[in-house]
Design a protein around this motif. Structure first.
Motif, PDB file in Angstrom:
ATOM      1  N   ILE A  90       0.858  -1.113   0.045  1.00 29.43           N
ATOM      2  CA  ILE A  90      -0.072   0.092  -0.169  1.00 29.43           C
ATOM      3  C   ILE A  90       0.921   1.043   0.207  1.00 29.43           C
ATOM      4  O   ILE A  90       0.547   2.174  -0.720  1.00 29.43           O
ATOM      5  CB  ILE A  90      -0.996  -0.157   1.034  1.00 29.43           C
ATOM      6  CG1 ILE A  90      -1.844  -1.264   1.167  1.00 29.43           C
ATOM      7  CG2 ILE A  90      -1.657   1.382   1.283  1.00 29.43           C
ATOM      8  CD1 ILE A  90      -2.741  -1.441   2.225  1.00 29.43           C
ATOM      9  N   GLY A  91       1.795   1.133   0.698  1.00 31.22           N
ATOM     10  CA  GLY A  91       2.929   2.361   0.830  1.00 31.22           C
ATOM     11  C   GLY A  91       3.822   2.330  -0.350  1.00 31.22           C
ATOM     12  O   GLY A  91       3.554   1.656  -1.350  1.00 31.22           O
ATOM     13  N   PRO A  92       4.875   3.223  -0.519  1.00 30.47           N
ATOM     14  CA  PRO A  92       5.749   3.357  -1.378  1.00 30.47           C
ATOM     15  C   PRO A  92       6.607   1.747  -1.440  1.00 30.47           C
ATOM     16  O   PRO A  92       6.943   1.267  -0.605  1.00 30.47           O
ATOM     17  CB  PRO A  92       6.783   4.355  -0.928  1.00 30.47           C
ATOM     18  CG  PRO A  92       6.148   5.031   0.281  1.00 30.47           C
ATOM     19  CD  PRO A  92       5.053   4.278   0.725  1.00 30.47           C
ATOM     20  N   ALA A  93       6.604   1.702  -3.106  1.00 36.83           N
ATOM     21  CA  ALA A  93       7.498   0.297  -2.928  1.00 36.83           C
ATOM     22  C   ALA A  93       8.801   0.468  -2.954  1.00 36.83           C
ATOM     23  O   ALA A  93       9.685  -0.574  -2.827  1.00 36.83           O
ATOM     24  CB  ALA A  93       7.127  -0.063  -4.340  1.00 36.83           C
ATOM     25  N   PHE A  94       9.575   1.720  -3.287  1.00 35.05           N
ATOM     26  CA  PHE A  94      10.804   2.047  -2.991  1.00 35.05           C
ATOM     27  C   PHE A  94      10.918   3.157  -1.813  1.00 35.05           C
ATOM     28  O   PHE A  94      10.345   3.952  -1.692  1.00 35.05           O
ATOM     29  CB  PHE A  94      11.326   2.592  -4.324  1.00 35.05           C
ATOM     30  CG  PHE A  94      11.325   1.664  -5.366  1.00 35.05           C
ATOM     31  CD1 PHE A  94      12.420   0.936  -5.583  1.00 35.05           C
ATOM     32  CD2 PHE A  94      10.623   1.492  -6.413  1.00 35.05           C
ATOM     33  CE1 PHE A  94      12.414  -0.196  -6.760  1.00 35.05           C
ATOM     34  CE2 PHE A  94      10.580   1.059  -7.516  1.00 35.05           C
ATOM     35  CZ  PHE A  94      11.465   0.084  -7.680  1.00 35.05           C
ATOM     36  N   THR A  95      12.120   2.766  -1.184  1.00 34.43           N
ATOM     37  CA  THR A  95      12.498   3.780  -0.231  1.00 34.43           C
ATOM     38  C   THR A  95      13.939   3.894   0.020  1.00 34.43           C
ATOM     39  O   THR A  95      14.753   2.749  -0.764  1.00 34.43           O
ATOM     40  CB  THR A  95      12.069   3.255   1.450  1.00 34.43           C
ATOM     41  OG1 THR A  95      12.807   1.841   1.597  1.00 34.43           O
ATOM     42  CG2 THR A  95      10.570   3.217   1.195  1.00 34.43           C
ATOM     43  N   ASN A  96      14.569   4.744   0.569  1.00 40.43           N
ATOM     44  CA  ASN A  96      16.203   4.877   0.683  1.00 40.43           C
ATOM     45  C   ASN A  96      16.834   4.606  -0.500  1.00 40.43           C
ATOM     46  O   ASN A  96      17.838   3.918  -0.935  1.00 40.43           O
ATOM     47  CB  ASN A  96      16.780   3.905   1.677  1.00 40.43           C
ATOM     48  CG  ASN A  96      16.017   4.066   2.798  1.00 40.43           C
ATOM     49  OD1 ASN A  96      15.755   5.033   3.446  1.00 40.43           O
ATOM     50  ND2 ASN A  96      15.829   2.727   3.664  1.00 40.43           N
ATOM     51  N   VAL A  97      16.434   5.618  -1.475  1.00 39.72           N
ATOM     52  CA  VAL A  97      17.000   5.702  -3.027  1.00 39.72           C
ATOM     53  C   VAL A  97      18.231   6.511  -2.816  1.00 39.72           C
ATOM     54  O   VAL A  97      17.970   7.811  -2.466  1.00 39.72           O
ATOM     55  CB  VAL A  97      16.094   6.118  -4.038  1.00 39.72           C
ATOM     56  CG1 VAL A  97      16.694   6.066  -5.196  1.00 39.72           C
ATOM     57  CG2 VAL A  97      14.740   5.082  -3.898  1.00 39.72           C
ATOM     58  N   ASN A  98      19.514   6.259  -3.052  1.00 40.63           N
ATOM     59  CA  ASN A  98      20.425   7.032  -3.185  1.00 40.63           C
ATOM     60  C   ASN A  98      21.414   6.664  -4.459  1.00 40.63           C
ATOM     61  O   ASN A  98      21.319   5.582  -4.937  1.00 40.63           O
ATOM     62  CB  ASN A  98      21.294   6.739  -1.873  1.00 40.63           C
ATOM     63  CG  ASN A  98      20.635   7.348  -0.529  1.00 40.63           C
ATOM     64  OD1 ASN A  98      20.340   8.362  -0.347  1.00 40.63           O
ATOM     65  ND2 ASN A  98      19.933   6.120   0.154  1.00 40.63           N
ATOM     66  N   SER A  99      22.543   7.574  -4.731  1.00 35.89           N
ATOM     67  CA  SER A  99      23.133   7.401  -5.784  1.00 35.89           C
ATOM     68  C   SER A  99      24.516   8.290  -5.312  1.00 35.89           C
ATOM     69  O   SER A  99      24.771   9.016  -4.473  1.00 35.89           O
ATOM     70  CB  SER A  99      22.914   8.201  -6.949  1.00 35.89           C
ATOM     71  OG  SER A  99      22.683   9.560  -6.877  1.00 35.89           O
ATOM     72  N   SER A 100      25.609   7.535  -5.969  1.00 34.17           N
ATOM     73  CA  SER A 100      27.049   8.113  -5.841  1.00 34.17           C
ATOM     74  C   SER A 100      27.866   7.793  -6.954  1.00 34.17           C
ATOM     75  O   SER A 100      27.553   6.834  -7.743  1.00 34.17           O
ATOM     76  CB  SER A 100      27.633   7.418  -4.502  1.00 34.17           C
ATOM     77  OG  SER A 100      27.756   5.924  -4.693  1.00 34.17           O
ATOM     78  N   VAL A 101      28.821   8.641  -7.266  1.00 37.37           N
ATOM     79  CA  VAL A 101      29.549   8.579  -8.430  1.00 37.37           C
ATOM     80  C   VAL A 101      30.756   7.705  -8.306  1.00 37.37           C
ATOM     81  O   VAL A 101      31.472   7.801  -7.127  1.00 37.37           O
ATOM     82  CB  VAL A 101      30.040   9.967  -8.917  1.00 37.37           C
ATOM     83  CG1 VAL A 101      31.128   9.904  -9.950  1.00 37.37           C
ATOM     84  CG2 VAL A 101      28.951  10.747  -9.260  1.00 37.37           C
ATOM     85  N   VAL A 102      31.099   6.933  -9.215  1.00 38.41           N
ATOM     86  CA  VAL A 102      32.429   6.063  -9.170  1.00 38.41           C
ATOM     87  C   VAL A 102      33.197   6.410 -10.177  1.00 38.41           C
ATOM     88  O   VAL A 102      33.134   5.902 -11.343  1.00 38.41           O
ATOM     89  CB  VAL A 102      31.624   4.494  -9.136  1.00 38.41           C
ATOM     90  CG1 VAL A 102      33.365   3.673  -8.912  1.00 38.41           C
ATOM     91  CG2 VAL A 102      31.107   4.266  -8.076  1.00 38.41           C
ATOM     92  N   GLY A 103      34.252   6.927  -9.682  1.00 31.84           N
ATOM     93  CA  GLY A 103      35.319   7.331 -11.074  1.00 31.84           C
ATOM     94  C   GLY A 103      34.813   8.519 -11.738  1.00 31.84           C
ATOM     95  O   GLY A 103      34.042   9.165 -11.367  1.00 31.84           O
ATOM     96  N   GLU A 104      35.207   8.487 -13.079  1.00 34.48           N
ATOM     97  CA  GLU A 104      34.675   9.119 -14.111  1.00 34.48           C
ATOM     98  C   GLU A 104      33.574   8.629 -15.019  1.00 34.48           C
ATOM     99  O   GLU A 104      32.993   9.249 -15.845  1.00 34.48           O
ATOM    100  CB  GLU A 104      35.740   9.901 -14.954  1.00 34.48           C
ATOM    101  CG  GLU A 104      36.665  10.771 -14.143  1.00 34.48           C
ATOM    102  CD  GLU A 104      37.782  11.613 -15.004  1.00 34.48           C
ATOM    103  OE1 GLU A 104      37.827  11.297 -16.068  1.00 34.48           O
ATOM    104  OE2 GLU A 104      38.616  12.363 -14.475  1.00 34.48           O
ATOM    105  N   GLU A 105      33.266   7.407 -14.977  1.00 28.63           N
ATOM    106  CA  GLU A 105      32.441   6.726 -15.866  1.00 28.63           C
ATOM    107  C   GLU A 105      31.623   5.691 -15.190  1.00 28.63           C
ATOM    108  O   GLU A 105      30.936   5.058 -15.851  1.00 28.63           O
ATOM    109  CB  GLU A 105      33.311   5.759 -16.977  1.00 28.63           C
ATOM    110  CG  GLU A 105      34.196   6.835 -17.676  1.00 28.63           C
ATOM    111  CD  GLU A 105      34.865   5.835 -18.734  1.00 28.63           C
ATOM    112  OE1 GLU A 105      34.859   4.480 -18.896  1.00 28.63           O
ATOM    113  OE2 GLU A 105      36.053   6.421 -19.466  1.00 28.63           O
ATOM    114  N   GLY A 106      31.261   6.012 -13.998  1.00 30.25           N
ATOM    115  CA  GLY A 106      30.251   4.952 -13.242  1.00 30.25           C
ATOM    116  C   GLY A 106      29.556   5.863 -12.153  1.00 30.25           C
ATOM    117  O   GLY A 106      29.902   6.970 -11.614  1.00 30.25           O
ATOM    118  N   ALA A 107      28.685   5.091 -11.726  1.00 29.03           N
ATOM    119  CA  ALA A 107      27.709   5.595 -10.693  1.00 29.03           C
ATOM    120  C   ALA A 107      26.955   4.088 -10.096  1.00 29.03           C
ATOM    121  O   ALA A 107      26.659   3.535 -10.688  1.00 29.03           O
ATOM    122  CB  ALA A 107      26.456   6.590 -11.156  1.00 29.03           C
ATOM    123  N   VAL A 108      26.991   4.322  -8.690  1.00 33.60           N
ATOM    124  CA  VAL A 108      26.111   3.429  -8.002  1.00 33.60           C
ATOM    125  C   VAL A 108      24.843   3.641  -7.474  1.00 33.60           C
ATOM    126  O   VAL A 108      24.865   4.945  -6.794  1.00 33.60           O
ATOM    127  CB  VAL A 108      26.981   2.756  -6.811  1.00 33.60           C
ATOM    128  CG1 VAL A 108      26.144   1.857  -5.881  1.00 33.60           C
ATOM    129  CG2 VAL A 108      28.343   2.270  -7.402  1.00 33.60           C
TER     130      VAL A 108
END
Length: 212
Positions: A90-108
């Motif tokens: 019933i509530g949000p299907a997603f929580t605690n969504v975050n991102s971070s850059v890895v080097g110059e060509e990637g992201a987590v």
């Protein structure tokens, strides 16, 4: 419910000694397009089978015939539909969504997902681009997950989101879009070709490159 039980009896008119049965089945999508065919055979003394791990809320078409020493009999065609027996959150299907850059060509990208659907994708697109979203499949399951996006362009900003799709590729759940900017060098707009921008996490510095 992701399973179906089929039951049958021997043919009323045996055209020879009964040797077994053949069952073929395939899913049918909302546009009446037929999916891949699965085939099974059974001995003459078997009269029931439970098909497990089917797609829920999906229509299936079944083709069944008996076999004797003289060959296969006429094919019987039936249809059945699996049903949803799991409750969507019933509530949000997603929580605690975050991102971070890895080097110059990637992201987590990391998130927590709560729901029965397993078709989870990470989608991304260059910010302000009119191209289609790039879609990468994630082995979806409930709980905490992380995913590494590789091969991004240095000095470029991207919009990123995590989505869940049903079996017809329609989006069921989606996170809010995150904007990530990769460090690196990119040509500065409205400047000469000898001037470049170095994009950092929170700043842009101007680099002058001597023209030779």
């Amino acid at each position: 419910m992701d399973s179906l039980t089929l039951e049958w009896g021997p043919p009323q008119d045996n055209n020879g000694r009964l040797t077994g049965y053949t069952l073929k089945y395939q899913p049918v999508n909302n546009s009446n397009e037929l999916g891949p065919v699965e085939e099974m055979t059974f001995p003459a003394n078997e009269t029931t089978i439970t098909l497990a791990d089917l797609k829920y809320s999906t229509r299936y078409k079944f083709y069944f015939n008996a076999k004797t020493i003289k060959g296969s009999g006429p094919t019987i065609t039936e249809e059945a539909v699996t049903i949803m027996d799991e409750v969507r959150p019933i509530g949000p299907a997603f929580t605690n969504v975050n991102s971070s850059v890895v080097g110059e060509e990637g992201a987590v990208i990391s998130w927590e997902y709560f729901g029965p659907d397993k078709n989870v994708y990470v989608e991304y697109i260059v910010e302000n681009s009119k191209e289609d979203w790039t879609k990468e499949f994630v082995n979806g399951s409930s709980g905490s997950q992380t995913y590494l996006i590789k091969g991004l362009k240095p000095g470029t900003s991207y919009r990123v989101r995590v989505v869940v799709k049903d079996h017809s590729e329609a989006t069921i759940h989606s996170t809010e879009e995150l904007v990530i900017t990769l460090p690196g060098e990119a040509a500065c707009p409205e400047r000469s070709a000898s001037v470049y921008c170095r994009v950092g996490d929170n700043s842009i510095s101007i680099l002058t490159v001597p023209v030779t």
